[in-house]
Enzyme design. Structure first.
Site, PDB file in Angstrom:
ATOM      1  N   GLN A  70      25.618  -9.491  40.567  1.00 34.17           N
ATOM      2  CA  GLN A  70      25.629 -10.620  39.634  1.00 34.17           C
ATOM      3  C   GLN A  70      26.540 -10.353  38.432  1.00 34.17           C
ATOM      4  OE1 GLN A  70      20.934 -11.211  39.753  1.00 34.17           O
ATOM      5  NE2 GLN A  70      21.937 -12.824  38.617  1.00 34.17           N
ATOM      6  N   HIS A  71      26.881 -11.424  37.761  1.00 34.97           N
ATOM      7  CA  HIS A  71      27.498 -11.413  36.427  1.00 34.97           C
ATOM      8  C   HIS A  71      28.983 -11.034  36.388  1.00 34.97           C
ATOM      9  CE1 HIS A  71      23.437 -11.789  34.939  1.00 34.97           C
ATOM     10  NE2 HIS A  71      23.109 -10.538  35.192  1.00 34.97           N
ATOM     11  N   ASP A 221      22.895 -10.604  44.205  1.00 37.73           N
ATOM     12  CA  ASP A 221      22.216  -9.536  44.947  1.00 37.73           C
ATOM     13  C   ASP A 221      20.702  -9.622  44.851  1.00 37.73           C
ATOM     14  OD1 ASP A 221      22.221  -8.813  42.257  1.00 37.73           O
ATOM     15  OD2 ASP A 221      23.175  -6.868  42.576  1.00 37.73           O
TER      16      ASP A 221
END
EC number: 2.7.1.17
Length: 460
Positions: A70-71, A221
């Site tokens: 992520q991110h 994830d």
């Protein structure tokens, strides 16, 4: 009729892992992996190179989906090329920018209400502001912003840039409550407008690979892990990997103004309140290095010591911390004396610190309305015998340890099977085999001493 197969990909900070499964029941047929470069930033081409190394497995599949870290900030120019290496979730350089954005755009309560989360350094929105301030030429060249799984899905054959609601909810400029982007937030971060991927419906078929496989929208994830585990209400997952996470599925979005709980969406249409710690399995590897023990031996040392490690307490913020938000913190070992300075006590203190940190995370979820029925312990760190043995007493709840598996990749594979089937709900794959762990007592004293150190230790 030939058996239908589906593939799921987990593109993490460290590697690409792929599983090939039977679409009907999720049984794993084959696995493959390829490494990624180390660090907190990575050019997306490295992810694609790793994906091509597992291509023989993927090309056996009738459908594919990608779950990824992520991110991560993938900033693209007008030609679709990255303007810089992607800044990853574990890059903390944008902590000041996160604080500035919170102040500028209404404070923590406003952020929680609008985006489900109060942004930290890990969030994409904070990284965009860092780039705007420190690399303005690159920011001016940025025409589109994606996440790692979005970029890989497009390269695999998506008909247009797409993401899913789960991964979009970790950007800081998308609202889980309304299901819409917040262009004013993105503009405030980057200093200009930029295109964002369309948010696909859960289980939607978003394209076709070069070999003719259906392509699912992919996800983040943690959302992939939730789908792979088949989470039900009351199940709280504690994942011990590079980072530590605690998350659960919920019917309603969370909006925690304290910033401790991120109010993410999941990959099915529900929500996924989540707490993330920066330090998890690395606590065990650091303790192993300090004691001169292999990881297996570290567990034996920890189990040879009494609860409470003879008075040693470790605050495990070794590389800063995300929850609580202390990006500049370092670790603290308290209570050290000549009588308790043993390898066994140090090993025990490390395992207790890891579990206390994650038990705090579960408590934060409970404060947002999650009612833990049991804890599911997954990730590489869950394979340590001492972690499994001590977890029930520290969490104060039964602990289920599913059989080790690539649950993020399995969740992506289940999403691929969903896209292939075109059904309203994902296929009902059997729950993974698991062992149950209970304790006849609760280590309240260990948690109390940890909490006292957490609350009084210096911030740096």
């Amino acid at each position: 009729m030939p058996e239908r197969l589906v593939a799921g990909v987990d593109s993490s900070t460290q590697s690409t892992k792929a599983v090939l499964c039977r679409a009907a029941d999720g049984a794993v047929v084959a696995t493959a992996s390829a490494p990624h470069p180390d660090g907190t930033e990575c050019h997306p081409d490295h992810w694609w190179s790793a994906l091509t190394q597992v291509g023989d497995l993927l090309e056996r599949a009738d459908a594919v989906a990608v779950a990824a870290q992520q991110h991560g900030m993938v900033a693209l120019d007008g030609a679709g090329d990255p303007v810089r290496p992607a800044l990853l979730w574990n890059d903390t350089r944008s902590a000041p920018q996160a604080r500035d954005l919170v102040q500028e755009l209404g404070g923590a309560k406003s952020w929680a209400e609008r985006t489900g989360s109060v942004p930290l350094a890990s969030f994409t929105v904070s990284k965009l502001r860092w780039m705007a301030e420190h690399e303005p030429d690159r920011a001016r060249r940025t025409e589109q912003v994606m996440l790692p799984h979005d970029w890989l899905t497009l390269r695999l054959g998506a008909s247009e840039p797409v993401t899913d609601r789960g991964d979009a909810s970790g950007t800081g400029y998308w609202s889980p409550a309304t299901g819409a982007y917040l262009p004013d937030v993105l503009r405030a971060a980057l200093g200009r407008d930029a295109a964002t991927p369309r948010v696909a419906a859960p289980g939607e078929r978003v394209g076709e690979t070069a070999w003719g496989a259906a392509l699912g929208p992919g996800t983040g994830d943690n959302m992939g892990a939730a789908l792979g585990l088949g989470l039900e209400p009351g199940d709280v997952v504690v994942s011990i990997g590079t980072s530590g996470t605690a998350f659960a599925v919920a019917a309603e979005p969370a909006a925690d103004a304290s910033g401790l709980v991120a109010g993410f969406a999941d990959a099915t249409g529900r929500f996924l309140p989540l707490v993330c710690t920066l330090n998890a399995a690395r606590i065990l590897s650091a303790a192993a290095a300090m004691t001169g023990a292999a990881l297996d031996e570290l567990s034996a040392l920890a189990l040879a010591a009494e609860p409470g490690a003879g008075g040693l307490t470790l605050l495990p913020y070794l590389d800063g911390e995300r929850t609580p938000d202390r990006p500049d913190a370092s670790g603290v070992l308290a209570g050290l004396t000549t009588s308790n300075a043993t390898r066994e006590n140090l090993a025990r203190a490390a395992v207790e610190a890891l579990l206390c940190s994650l038990a705090d995370a579960v408590d934060h979820l409970a404060a947002q309305g999650v009612r833990p029925r049991r804890v599911l312990l997954i990730g590489g760190g869950a394979r340590a015998g001492a972690v499994r043995a001590l977890a029930p007493a520290i969490f104060g709840t039964p602990v289920t340890v599913p059989e080790p598996a690539e649950y993020v990749a399995l969740g992506a594979a289940r999403q691929a099977a969903w896209a292939l089937a075109g059904t309203p709900e994902p296929p009902a794959w059997p729950a993974p085999p698991a062992t149950e762990h209970t304790a006849d007592r609760t280590d309240a004293g260990v948690r109390a001493r940890y909490a006292a150190l957490r609350d009084t230790a210096p911030q740096i």
